[in-house]
Design a protein around this motif. Structure first.
Motif: not given
Length: 141
Positions: A85-104
């Motif tokens: 679960a922790f590994d999944s959270v890390v991957i999902l959070v990093a992915w969402n931050i990266w998506l936010q960066r790309n959107a900006r």
């Protein structure tokens, strides 16, 4: 080893894209991958909010941490039954931050941290075995 910031700058240059240098999320530091994903004030807020939801807020990464070093060291402190679960959270959070960066950067859009928390609530439902995606609002449908 090639510096992550230099590699990102090269890719932007190679594709004739602008590279202003500062982090797209905070505009306070140069945009290096580790800063962007865990050191940026925006990212740190996201990490704290998400980790707090699992009562893991004490594991919020420090501003000077390296993502992979923090991740591997922290997962050893998580109970074995919760590491996936922790590994999944890390991957999902990093992915969402990266998506936010790309959107900006590419679409000139900006989402505040509550929107990322919305994505986290969806992923948290999936992590806890909720498989009826029709009841989950948001983009993971």
């Amino acid at each position: 080893m090639v510096d992550a910031g230099l590699l990102n700058a090269f890719r932007l240059w190679h594709h004739n894209l602008r590279n202003n240098g500062p982090c797209a999320l905070c505009s306070q530091e140069p945009e290096f991958l580790d800063h962007l994903l865990i050191g940026c004030v925006y990212s740190r807020d996201v990490w704290f909010r998400v980790l707090r939801a699992y009562n893991w807020h004490q594991f919020t990464p420090s501003t000077d941490a390296k993502l992979i070093t923090w991740w591997l060291a922290t997962r050893k402190m998580i109970a074995k039954a919760r590491r996936m679960a922790f590994d999944s959270v890390v991957i999902l959070v990093a992915w969402n931050i990266w998506l936010q960066r790309n959107a900006r950067v590419f679409q000139r859009q900006s989402t505040q941290t509550p929107a990322i928390n919305h994505h986290h609530r969806i992923s948290k439902g999936m992590l806890h075995g909720r498989t009826d995606k029709t009841k989950l609002p948001g983009t993971f449908q």
